[in-house]
Design a protein around this motif. Structure first.
Motif, short mmCIF file in Angstrom:
data_model
loop_
_atom_site.label_atom_id
_atom_site.label_comp_id
_atom_site.label_asym_id
_atom_site.label_seq_id
_atom_site.Cartn_x
_atom_site.Cartn_y
_atom_site.Cartn_z
N ALA A 19 0.83 -1.21 0.00
CA ALA A 19 0.00 0.00 0.00
C ALA A 19 0.87 1.26 0.00
CB ALA A 19 -0.93 -0.01 1.20
N ALA A 20 1.96 1.25 0.76
CA ALA A 20 2.85 2.41 0.83
C ALA A 20 3.44 2.74 -0.53
CB ALA A 20 3.97 2.16 1.83
N ILE A 21 3.83 1.71 -1.25
CA ILE A 21 4.44 1.93 -2.56
C ILE A 21 3.38 2.30 -3.60
CG2 ILE A 21 5.73 0.83 -4.44
CD1 ILE A 21 7.11 -0.83 -2.21
N LEU A 22 2.28 1.57 -3.59
CA LEU A 22 1.24 1.81 -4.59
C LEU A 22 0.58 3.17 -4.42
CD1 LEU A 22 -0.33 -1.75 -4.74
CD2 LEU A 22 1.25 -0.67 -6.36
N GLU A 23 0.63 3.73 -3.22
CA GLU A 23 0.06 5.06 -2.97
C GLU A 23 0.71 6.12 -3.83
OE1 GLU A 23 0.61 7.94 0.75
OE2 GLU A 23 -0.68 6.24 1.21
N THR A 24 1.96 5.90 -4.23
CA THR A 24 2.68 6.90 -5.01
C THR A 24 2.57 6.66 -6.52
OG1 THR A 24 4.79 5.70 -4.98
CG2 THR A 24 4.36 7.21 -3.14
N ALA A 25 1.98 5.54 -6.91
CA ALA A 25 1.83 5.23 -8.34
C ALA A 25 0.67 6.03 -8.93
CB ALA A 25 1.59 3.74 -8.52
N VAL A 26 0.74 6.25 -10.23
CA VAL A 26 -0.33 6.94 -10.94
C VAL A 26 -1.08 5.94 -11.82
CG1 VAL A 26 0.84 9.18 -10.92
CG2 VAL A 26 1.19 7.63 -12.83
N ALA A 27 -2.29 6.30 -12.21
CA ALA A 27 -3.10 5.42 -13.07
C ALA A 27 -2.32 5.06 -14.33
CB ALA A 27 -4.40 6.11 -13.43
N GLY A 45 9.64 -8.13 -3.60
CA GLY A 45 10.15 -6.91 -4.23
C GLY A 45 9.09 -6.25 -5.09
N LEU A 46 9.03 -4.94 -5.01
CA LEU A 46 8.07 -4.17 -5.80
C LEU A 46 8.80 -2.98 -6.41
CD1 LEU A 46 5.08 -4.08 -6.59
CD2 LEU A 46 4.63 -2.81 -4.50
N ASP A 47 8.62 -2.80 -7.73
CA ASP A 47 9.25 -1.68 -8.41
C ASP A 47 8.86 -0.36 -7.76
OD1 ASP A 47 10.31 -3.42 -10.27
OD2 ASP A 47 8.91 -2.89 -11.87
N ARG A 48 9.76 0.59 -7.83
CA ARG A 48 9.45 1.94 -7.36
C ARG A 48 8.60 2.66 -8.42
NH1 ARG A 48 13.91 5.55 -4.53
NH2 ARG A 48 15.03 4.03 -3.27
N PRO A 49 7.52 3.27 -8.02
CA PRO A 49 6.77 4.11 -8.97
C PRO A 49 7.63 5.31 -9.37
CG PRO A 49 5.41 3.54 -7.08
CD PRO A 49 6.81 3.11 -6.76
#
Length: 102
Positions: A19-27, A45-49
């Motif tokens: 959730a912390a990482i996905l919060e910074t992603a855009v549509a 591991g999750l890519d950085r937005p």
């Protein structure tokens, strides 16, 4: 092996991490999720937005523009350390490492 921490804590940590990482992603932004075993740990591991790609580890944890992300990542970092894991900050992705039973 199985995770060496309570299932509820593992679930909360992984949910908070994502959730912390996905919060910074855009549509429309595509991020890769990699789950692997590294020695005695489970690596998630999750890519950085794009919004946080250029931030150093220090800036990532201090950035006032990403208050929710900063708080959540600090929480994940602290909780994972308490259970023998860690949060690795790489230039292109963040990796949550959780201990596995032997």
């Amino acid at each position: 092996g199985t995770l060496a921490l309570q299932p509820l804590l593992a679930e909360r940590l992984t949910r908070q991490f994502a959730a912390a990482i996905l919060e910074t992603a855009v549509a429309g932004e595509r991020l890769s999720l990699v789950i692997d075993r590294l020695g005695g740990q489970l690596a998630i591991g999750l890519d950085r937005p794009r919004a946080i790609q250029a931030l150093s580890e220090r800036r990532l944890f201090d950035d006032r523009g990403q208050t929710g992300t900063r708080f959540a990542l600090r929480l994940v970092q602290g909780l994972s350390a308490m259970v023998g894991g860690r949060l690795d900050i790489a230039p292109d992705r963040l990796v949550l490492l959780l201990p596995l039973t032997r």
